[in-house]
Enzyme design. Structure first.
Site, PDB file in Angstrom:
ATOM      1  N   CYS A  29     -28.429 -14.327 -36.450  1.00  0.00           N
ATOM      2  CA  CYS A  29     -28.596 -13.801 -37.808  1.00  0.00           C
ATOM      3  C   CYS A  29     -28.307 -14.884 -38.859  1.00  0.00           C
ATOM      4  O   CYS A  29     -27.138 -15.187 -39.107  1.00  0.00           O
ATOM      5  CB  CYS A  29     -27.644 -12.612 -37.963  1.00  0.00           C
ATOM      6  SG  CYS A  29     -27.405 -12.028 -39.631  1.00  0.00           S
ATOM      7  N   CYS A  32     -25.863 -13.968 -41.616  1.00  0.00           N
ATOM      8  CA  CYS A  32     -24.493 -13.892 -41.108  1.00  0.00           C
ATOM      9  C   CYS A  32     -23.856 -15.278 -41.150  1.00  0.00           C
ATOM     10  O   CYS A  32     -22.705 -15.427 -41.573  1.00  0.00           O
ATOM     11  CB  CYS A  32     -24.468 -13.364 -39.674  1.00  0.00           C
ATOM     12  SG  CYS A  32     -25.131 -11.696 -39.508  1.00  0.00           S
TER      13      CYS A  32
END
Length: 111
Positions: A29, A32
């Site tokens: 991600c 993230c």
């Protein structure tokens, strides 16, 4: 950033004395990864008032499913074992602090 797992989520998050900000994250991600320095700074600035941890959704499906986390990153704030707030998506530190203001207001006791 400390990581929690399905095995220790109860002790580290639900049983914590401080409010806990959990980032539900994944290695794949990009947003993230973008949040890592923001969360590290937040953890340092709010030490003693807020605990900040990460949970890898791929490695910890039980907790991820229990809280119905579908998008990464998802941030959940827990206090006294209860989820108080959920936020989805990367955000600047200033906005994250604004969203946490109700949990971190000065003089608030956690228990």
């Amino acid at each position: 950033m400390p990581e929690v797992t399905d095995a220790d989520f109860g002790e580290e998050v639900i049983g914590a004395e401080l409010p806990v900000l959990v980032e539900f994250t994944a290695d794949w991600c990009p947003p993230c990864r973008q949040m890592a320095p923001v969360l590290s700074a937040l953890a340092a600035e709010e030490e003693g008032r807020l605990k900040v941890v990460q949970l890898n959704v791929d490695a910890n499906p039980d907790t991820t499913n229990a809280y119905k986390v579908l998008s990464m990153p998802t941030f959940m704030v827990f206090r006294d074992g209860e989820p108080l707030r959920s936020m989805v998506g990367a955000r600047p530190k200033r906005r994250l602090l604004e969203e946490l203001a109700g949990v971190l207001r000065p003089g608030t006791t956690t228990r």
